[in-house]
Motif scaffolding. Structure first.
Motif, PDB file in Angstrom:
ATOM      1  N   ILE A 168       0.847  -1.192   0.000  1.00  9.38           N
ATOM      2  CA  ILE A 168       0.000   0.000   0.000  1.00  9.38           C
ATOM      3  C   ILE A 168       0.886   1.246   0.000  1.00  9.38           C
ATOM      4  O   ILE A 168       1.744   1.403   0.873  1.00  9.38           O
ATOM      5  CB  ILE A 168      -0.915   0.035   1.235  1.00  9.38           C
ATOM      6  CG1 ILE A 168      -1.732  -1.255   1.352  1.00  9.38           C
ATOM      7  CG2 ILE A 168      -1.845   1.236   1.174  1.00  9.38           C
ATOM      8  CD1 ILE A 168      -2.579  -1.324   2.614  1.00  9.38           C
ATOM      9  N   LEU A 227      -9.831  -3.831   0.507  1.00  2.00           N
ATOM     10  CA  LEU A 227      -9.690  -4.460   1.813  1.00  2.00           C
ATOM     11  C   LEU A 227     -11.017  -4.545   2.563  1.00  2.00           C
ATOM     12  O   LEU A 227     -11.121  -5.290   3.540  1.00  2.00           O
ATOM     13  CB  LEU A 227      -8.677  -3.682   2.663  1.00  2.00           C
ATOM     14  CG  LEU A 227      -7.230  -3.764   2.200  1.00  2.00           C
ATOM     15  CD1 LEU A 227      -6.390  -2.702   2.902  1.00  2.00           C
ATOM     16  CD2 LEU A 227      -6.654  -5.153   2.467  1.00  2.00           C
ATOM     17  N   ASP A 266      -8.052   0.360  11.406  1.00  2.00           N
ATOM     18  CA  ASP A 266      -9.059  -0.158  10.481  1.00  2.00           C
ATOM     19  C   ASP A 266      -9.395  -1.619  10.805  1.00  2.00           C
ATOM     20  O   ASP A 266      -8.506  -2.474  10.824  1.00  2.00           O
ATOM     21  CB  ASP A 266      -8.532  -0.058   9.050  1.00  2.00           C
ATOM     22  CG  ASP A 266      -9.618  -0.276   8.004  1.00  2.00           C
ATOM     23  OD1 ASP A 266     -10.618  -0.947   8.310  1.00  2.00           O
ATOM     24  OD2 ASP A 266      -9.461   0.246   6.886  1.00  2.00           O
ATOM     25  N   LEU A 302       3.491  -1.163   4.012  1.00  2.00           N
ATOM     26  CA  LEU A 302       2.842   0.146   4.013  1.00  2.00           C
ATOM     27  C   LEU A 302       3.892   1.242   3.972  1.00  2.00           C
ATOM     28  O   LEU A 302       4.856   1.209   4.740  1.00  2.00           O
ATOM     29  CB  LEU A 302       1.994   0.268   5.282  1.00  2.00           C
ATOM     30  CG  LEU A 302       1.256   1.564   5.553  1.00  2.00           C
ATOM     31  CD1 LEU A 302       0.172   1.792   4.503  1.00  2.00           C
ATOM     32  CD2 LEU A 302       0.633   1.509   6.948  1.00  2.00           C
ATOM     33  N   LEU A 327      -8.027  -4.454   8.706  1.00  2.00           N
ATOM     34  CA  LEU A 327      -6.616  -4.818   8.838  1.00  2.00           C
ATOM     35  C   LEU A 327      -6.306  -5.319  10.249  1.00  2.00           C
ATOM     36  O   LEU A 327      -5.149  -5.354  10.654  1.00  2.00           O
ATOM     37  CB  LEU A 327      -5.727  -3.619   8.494  1.00  2.00           C
ATOM     38  CG  LEU A 327      -5.708  -3.231   7.015  1.00  2.00           C
ATOM     39  CD1 LEU A 327      -5.074  -1.865   6.832  1.00  2.00           C
ATOM     40  CD2 LEU A 327      -4.972  -4.277   6.192  1.00  2.00           C
ATOM     41  N   ASP A 367      -8.737   7.347   1.117  1.00  2.00           N
ATOM     42  CA  ASP A 367      -9.057   5.958   1.443  1.00  2.00           C
ATOM     43  C   ASP A 367      -9.713   5.192   0.293  1.00  2.00           C
ATOM     44  O   ASP A 367     -10.049   4.020   0.443  1.00  2.00           O
ATOM     45  CB  ASP A 367      -9.917   5.874   2.702  1.00  2.00           C
ATOM     46  CG  ASP A 367     -11.267   6.553   2.557  1.00  2.00           C
ATOM     47  OD1 ASP A 367     -11.573   7.050   1.452  1.00  2.00           O
ATOM     48  OD2 ASP A 367     -12.017   6.582   3.545  1.00  2.00           O
ATOM     49  N   ILE A 421      -5.673   3.590   8.881  1.00  2.00           N
ATOM     50  CA  ILE A 421      -5.169   2.241   8.641  1.00  2.00           C
ATOM     51  C   ILE A 421      -4.779   1.575   9.964  1.00  2.00           C
ATOM     52  O   ILE A 421      -5.009   0.373  10.161  1.00  2.00           O
ATOM     53  CB  ILE A 421      -3.981   2.276   7.673  1.00  2.00           C
ATOM     54  CG1 ILE A 421      -4.471   2.629   6.267  1.00  2.00           C
ATOM     55  CG2 ILE A 421      -3.222   0.951   7.658  1.00  2.00           C
ATOM     56  CD1 ILE A 421      -3.359   2.900   5.286  1.00  2.00           C
ATOM     57  N   LEU A 439      -1.902  -1.612  -3.883  1.00  2.00           N
ATOM     58  CA  LEU A 439      -3.018  -0.738  -3.547  1.00  2.00           C
ATOM     59  C   LEU A 439      -2.494   0.684  -3.594  1.00  2.00           C
ATOM     60  O   LEU A 439      -1.692   1.093  -2.743  1.00  2.00           O
ATOM     61  CB  LEU A 439      -3.581  -1.051  -2.158  1.00  2.00           C
ATOM     62  CG  LEU A 439      -4.779  -2.012  -2.098  1.00  2.00           C
ATOM     63  CD1 LEU A 439      -4.386  -3.377  -2.609  1.00  2.00           C
ATOM     64  CD2 LEU A 439      -5.323  -2.093  -0.683  1.00  2.00           C
ATOM     65  N   LEU A 477      -8.053   1.948  -0.421  1.00  2.00           N
ATOM     66  CA  LEU A 477      -8.244   0.836   0.519  1.00  2.00           C
ATOM     67  C   LEU A 477      -9.506   0.028   0.250  1.00  2.00           C
ATOM     68  O   LEU A 477      -9.757  -0.967   0.945  1.00  2.00           O
ATOM     69  CB  LEU A 477      -8.298   1.374   1.954  1.00  2.00           C
ATOM     70  CG  LEU A 477      -7.097   2.186   2.438  1.00  2.00           C
ATOM     71  CD1 LEU A 477      -7.345   2.649   3.876  1.00  2.00           C
ATOM     72  CD2 LEU A 477      -5.819   1.383   2.351  1.00  2.00           C
TER      73      LEU A 477
END
Length: 298
Positions: free
Chosen positions: A10, A127, A160, A145, A163, A121, A157, A60, A124
């Motif tokens: 990411i 995900l 989140d 990341l 994750l 975002d 993140i 990503l 993301l």
């Protein structure tokens, strides 16, 4: 690619425009050299290195629907990277990074990652929408990341739910963005990959060695930290375990941009292959030395 990726990267996916000269340079130098345009960005550099080590990385990120973006996505696909999760924007141009390198190292660099920051975002979505996971069934693999994301997105993140089971491997994009990683300094599943300067910026201190810096990060709450110092001794500190130190192989430096990303990717690949702490650190340092010497292809 349809197979589930081994790791998700990411962050920045962009074009690197690198000018290299065999001459030592200073401010105002005007010297002959070579200028190249290559796929780059921290997340992409890590992904390319992971692919060289036999893994299947997915990206990503945000890439424009301009000609440069089409070229970049095609180049990534040709490198066996999964580009199917990239957010393609009609309104944002493809990001770029420009650097000047001389025989005495990196002279100057400018990172234009404004499109990635503007996308926020949106990058993301895979995900949380079921393609890679959901909040109820989080992605449980490894995530690399990079700190080119905004402070707000990095904070998101860090907490989140999508994750909540991920093995987070985190690196700043540059010393100027090191403090963006503060949400991960006390994160229980985050591994920090920083250089000596970046470690100092994270804890607002200065260190004489990588070992001092790594131990200071752990003292401040990091679960695990790896600190590099160019050609000097690198270190890894883990809460409740002895600190490891190892000096990288001595090589003739021909390039520096991407060396830290290669170190991080090699370390992750070694651990995913079952290497212990000492073995993974040794393999990462050797891979980074091979890279800066020019022995590893771009």
């Amino acid at each position: 690619m349809n197979a589930r990726p081994d790791i998700v990267c990411i962050g920045s996916v962009l074009w690197d425009i690198i000018g290299r000269s065999a001459s030592a340079m200073r401010v105002g130098s005007d010297v002959p050299g070579r200028i190249s345009r290559l796929p780059g960005g921290v997340a992409l550099n890590i992904a390319m290195a992971l692919a060289r080590f036999g893994l299947r990385p997915a990206l990503l990120s945000a890439v424009g629907r301009d000609a440069e973006g089409d070229d970049l996505v095609s180049a990534c696909a040709a490198l066996n990277l999964d580009t199917g999760y990239i957010y393609r924007s009609d309104d944002l141009p493809t990001d770029r990074y420009m650097a000047i390198e001389g025989a005495n190292g990196l002279i100057a660099a400018i990172a234009d990652a404004h499109s990635l920051e503007s996308a926020g975002d949106k990058i993301l979505r895979p995900l949380g929408d079921g393609r890679l996971g959901t909040a109820d069934d989080p992605f449980a693999g490894t995530v690399a990341l990079d700190g080119n994301l905004t402070q707000a997105l990095l904070e998101q993140i860090a907490t989140d739910p999508a994750l909540a089971r991920a093995d987070l491997r985190v690196a700043p994009a540059s010393p100027g963005k090191a403090e963006r990683l503060l949400p991960f300094l006390t994160h229980p599943r985050a591994v920090l990959y920083v250089n000596l300067e970046e470690a100092g910026l994270l804890v607002q201190d200065r260190f004489d060695s990588a070992a001092q810096a790594a131990e200071a990060l752990v003292t401040r709450g990091a679960a695990r930290a790896l600190v590099t110092d160019g050609g000097e001794t690198a270190a890894e500190a883990v809460a409740g375990a002895p600190t490891l130190e190892r000096k990288p192989p001595e090589v003739l430096v021909t390039r520096v941009t991407g060396a830290g990303d290669t170190f991080m990717a090699a370390h992750i690949a070694a651990e995913l292959a079952g290497a212990d702490r000492a073995g993974a650190l040794a393999r990462a340092l050797t891979a980074a030395a091979d890279y800066v010497s020019g022995d590893t292809p771009l």
